[in-house]
Design a protein around this motif. Structure first.
Motif, mmCIF file in Angstrom:
data_model
loop_
_atom_site.group_PDB
_atom_site.id
_atom_site.type_symbol
_atom_site.label_atom_id
_atom_site.label_comp_id
_atom_site.label_asym_id
_atom_site.label_seq_id
_atom_site.Cartn_x
_atom_site.Cartn_y
_atom_site.Cartn_z
ATOM 1 N N ASP A 114 0.772 -1.223 0.149
ATOM 2 C CA ASP A 114 -0.138 0.125 -0.112
ATOM 3 C C ASP A 114 0.843 1.212 -0.078
ATOM 4 O O ASP A 114 0.436 2.413 0.086
ATOM 5 C CB ASP A 114 -0.996 0.192 1.257
ATOM 6 N N GLU A 115 2.123 0.973 -0.044
ATOM 7 C CA GLU A 115 3.203 2.188 -0.103
ATOM 8 C C GLU A 115 3.889 1.914 -1.431
ATOM 9 O O GLU A 115 4.451 0.976 -1.721
ATOM 10 C CB GLU A 115 3.938 2.624 1.149
ATOM 11 N N LEU A 116 3.979 3.119 -2.143
ATOM 12 C CA LEU A 116 5.211 2.907 -3.294
ATOM 13 C C LEU A 116 6.116 3.914 -3.246
ATOM 14 O O LEU A 116 6.170 4.939 -2.596
ATOM 15 C CB LEU A 116 4.239 3.127 -4.592
ATOM 16 N N ILE A 117 7.274 3.591 -3.954
ATOM 17 C CA ILE A 117 8.473 4.635 -4.249
ATOM 18 C C ILE A 117 8.519 4.503 -5.728
ATOM 19 O O ILE A 117 9.000 3.632 -6.472
ATOM 20 C CB ILE A 117 9.624 4.352 -3.378
ATOM 21 N N ILE A 118 8.316 5.801 -6.386
ATOM 22 C CA ILE A 118 8.614 5.805 -7.759
ATOM 23 C C ILE A 118 10.116 6.537 -7.890
ATOM 24 O O ILE A 118 10.224 7.761 -7.284
ATOM 25 C CB ILE A 118 7.568 6.625 -8.414
ATOM 26 N N GLU A 119 10.923 6.132 -8.654
ATOM 27 C CA GLU A 119 12.172 6.529 -8.699
ATOM 28 C C GLU A 119 12.850 6.764 -10.347
ATOM 29 O O GLU A 119 12.399 6.032 -11.354
ATOM 30 C CB GLU A 119 13.223 5.458 -8.293
ATOM 31 N N SER A 120 13.583 7.737 -10.377
ATOM 32 C CA SER A 120 14.224 7.962 -11.715
ATOM 33 C C SER A 120 15.114 6.698 -12.381
ATOM 34 O O SER A 120 15.655 6.123 -11.549
ATOM 35 C CB SER A 120 15.170 9.363 -11.719
ATOM 36 N N PHE A 121 15.070 6.903 -13.622
ATOM 37 C CA PHE A 121 15.903 5.614 -14.061
ATOM 38 C C PHE A 121 17.352 6.129 -14.191
ATOM 39 O O PHE A 121 17.701 7.009 -14.413
ATOM 40 C CB PHE A 121 15.413 5.314 -15.558
ATOM 41 N N LEU A 122 18.355 5.076 -13.657
ATOM 42 C CA LEU A 122 19.636 5.269 -13.789
ATOM 43 C C LEU A 122 20.309 4.506 -14.664
ATOM 44 O O LEU A 122 20.027 3.369 -14.576
ATOM 45 C CB LEU A 122 20.284 5.229 -12.119
ATOM 46 N N SER A 123 21.089 4.977 -15.574
ATOM 47 C CA SER A 123 21.670 4.099 -16.521
ATOM 48 C C SER A 123 23.116 3.855 -16.273
ATOM 49 O O SER A 123 23.726 4.632 -15.827
ATOM 50 C CB SER A 123 21.435 4.922 -17.949
ATOM 51 N N GLY A 124 23.516 2.837 -15.979
ATOM 52 C CA GLY A 124 24.759 2.336 -15.561
ATOM 53 C C GLY A 124 24.788 0.781 -15.296
ATOM 54 O O GLY A 124 24.036 0.017 -15.191
ATOM 55 N N THR A 125 26.248 0.639 -14.838
ATOM 56 C CA THR A 125 26.536 -0.754 -14.525
ATOM 57 C C THR A 125 25.594 -1.054 -13.024
ATOM 58 O O THR A 125 25.957 -0.380 -12.126
ATOM 59 C CB THR A 125 27.925 -1.246 -14.362
ATOM 60 N N GLU A 126 25.007 -2.230 -12.872
ATOM 61 C CA GLU A 126 24.488 -2.730 -11.657
ATOM 62 C C GLU A 126 25.275 -3.612 -10.958
ATOM 63 O O GLU A 126 25.795 -4.606 -11.705
ATOM 64 C CB GLU A 126 22.808 -3.032 -11.890
ATOM 65 N N VAL A 127 25.493 -3.403 -9.839
ATOM 66 C CA VAL A 127 26.200 -4.274 -8.905
ATOM 67 C C VAL A 127 25.485 -4.698 -7.618
ATOM 68 O O VAL A 127 24.784 -3.930 -7.282
ATOM 69 C CB VAL A 127 27.732 -4.087 -8.385
ATOM 70 N N SER A 128 25.865 -5.960 -6.983
ATOM 71 C CA SER A 128 25.194 -6.658 -5.836
ATOM 72 C C SER A 128 26.618 -6.569 -4.732
ATOM 73 O O SER A 128 27.667 -7.391 -5.217
ATOM 74 C CB SER A 128 24.551 -7.641 -5.876
#
Length: 324
Positions: free
Chosen positions: A190-204
Motif C-alpha cells: 500500500d506504499e510505493l516509491i517511484i524512482e528516476s531511471f539510472l543508466s549504468g552498471t548494476e552491482v550487488s
C-alpha cells in the motif's frame, strides 16, 4: 552436546517459495556433527516443525518450543531464512528478542528500516549515500502523473515500498503506462516509491560479520537479459551474475566503502546485500536486503565462495555470531 538450531522459512509474502528453498539449503549445509537442525515452516495458516517423514509438529508460539516424541524441545538459536514478512521486516526478530532467543538476523528496528525502502534511503542520505530522485505514493492518494514525471522523469521505476525479489516493480517508459504500473504495484504493497531511471552498471555487494570482523565480499555485476533485474532475471536464468564484477578499481573501492558504511551506519548484523548502480563511477544505492537468497545459486553464497568461504562455513559463522 549439539546445539539445537531452528531454521525458520516460508513467511507470509509472495517470496515464501523462495524462502523455503533458502531454508532447506541452510538445513542441509549446517554441520550435523555440531548442530541438531530443525526445519520450521512459518506460514499464514500454521507454524510447524516438519520432520524427516514430513510429519508436522506445531510450534508453541508462547515460547517457540516444539514437542518431539513427547518431550518439549527448546532451541539454542534460530537461523532466519524468511524473505519478506514476517522474517525480514522486524516482526520475528522482535518476537525472538522478547523471548531472549538468539537469531541470525539483525535487530527489529534495523530489519523494519531496511525493509522499508523509503525510510532506509531517507536515513542514509544525510550520511552522503547517493540514490535516485524519488516520489512517494500511498494507496488512496491522488495520482498526479505530471507531478510524478516532473520529479523523476521518464523512464522511471514504480516499486512496492515493502517487498522483495522484484515483486511489484515495474519499469515505465511512457506516461500512458504509468497509471497501470501504479495500480499493479499497489496490489503488492500500500506504499510505493517511484524512482528516476539510472543508466549504468548494476552491482550487488554482500557484507557480513565473519569471525568477529565486518567484511565486504567479492562484488557481483548484474547483466539482465530483461529491461531490469526483475523476478525472471533473478530466479529464472534471465541474467548473468558475474563475480567478481568487471568494474574499474575506482568503482570497486567506492562501492566497497559505501556498502560497508551502510552496514555500520545502520548497525546491521548477520548478512546484508546492497544493490547499486554506477553513475560516473559513483555508486547509487537502490536497496538493502538483510535476508538475501541463500540457495547455492543465490548471489551472496556465490560471493562467499569467491572469498573462499563455503556454505557450511558461512552458515555456521552466522550462528556463532548470533550466539555471541
Amino acid at each position: 552436546m549439539k546445539k539445537k538450531i531452528g531454521v525458520v522459512m516460508g513467511g507470509y509474502s509472495s517470496e515464501f517459495e523462495i524462502s523455503l528453498k533458502s531454508g532447506y539449503v541452510v538445513c542441509n549445509a549446517l554441520p550435523k556433527d555440531k548442530y541438531e537442525v530443525y526445519p520450521l515452516h512459518i506460514l499464514k495458516d500454521k507454524w510447524v516443525y516438519v520432520d524427516e517423514d514430513q510429519k508436522e509438529h506445531p510450534i508453541d508460539r508462547a515460547d517457540f518450543s516444539i514437542q518431539v516424541n513427547g518431550a518439549q524441545l527448546q532451541f539454542d538459536c534460530i537461523f532466519n531464512a524468511i524473505h519478506g514478512h514476517p522474517g525480514e521486516d522486524g516482526f520475528l526478530p522482535g518476537y525472538f528478542s522478547l523471548l531472549n532467543l538468539p537469531h541470525t538476523s539483525c535487530d527489529m528496528y534495523q530489519s523494519a528500516l531496511t525493509f522499508n525502502k523509503r525510510d532506509c534511503l531517507a536515513v542514509l542520505k544525510p550520511y552522503g549515500i547517493k540514490c535516485a530522485a524519488s516520489y512517494y505514493l500511498n494507496l488512496g492518494d491522488e495520482i498526479d502523473e505530471k507531478a510524478i514525471i516532473d520529479k523523476v522523469g521518464l523512464p522511471c521505476f514504480v516499486k512496492a515500498n515493502k517487498a522483495g525479489s522484484s515483486f511489484g516493480v515495474y519499469k515505465v517508459s511512457d506516461q500512458e503506462n504509468l497509471s497501470e504500473a501504479i495500480h499493479n504495484a499497489l496490489k503488492e504493497d500500500d506504499e510505493l516509491i517511484i524512482e528516476s531511471f539510472l543508466s549504468g552498471t548494476e552491482v550487488s555487494v554482500g557484507v557480513i560479520r565473519y569471525k568477529g570482523e565486518v567484511i565486504v565480499l567479492p562484488i557481483t555485476e548484474i547483466v539482465s537479459e530483461n529491461e531490469f533485474f526483475d523476478y525472471e532475471a533473478k530466479y529464472l536464468g534471465k541474467s548473468q551474475e558475474i563475480t567478481p564484477a568487471g568494474i574499474s578499481e575506482t568503482e570497486e573501492n567506492n562501492v566497497r566503502e559505501a556498502a560497508k558504511r551502510i552496514y555500520e551506519i545502520l548497525r546491521l548484523k548477520g548478512f546484508s546485500r546492497s544493490e547499486f548502480i554506477f553513475v560516473n563511477q559513483e555508486p547509487y544505492l537502490l536497496e538493502v536486503n538483510t535476508i538475501p537468497g541463500l540457495t547455492n545459486e543465490s548471489i551472496l553464497p556465490q560471493q562467499a565462495r569467491a572469498a573462499g568461504i563455503s556454505l557450511p562455513e558461512l552458515f555456521d559463522n552466522a550462528i556463532e555470531e548470533a550466539l555471541q
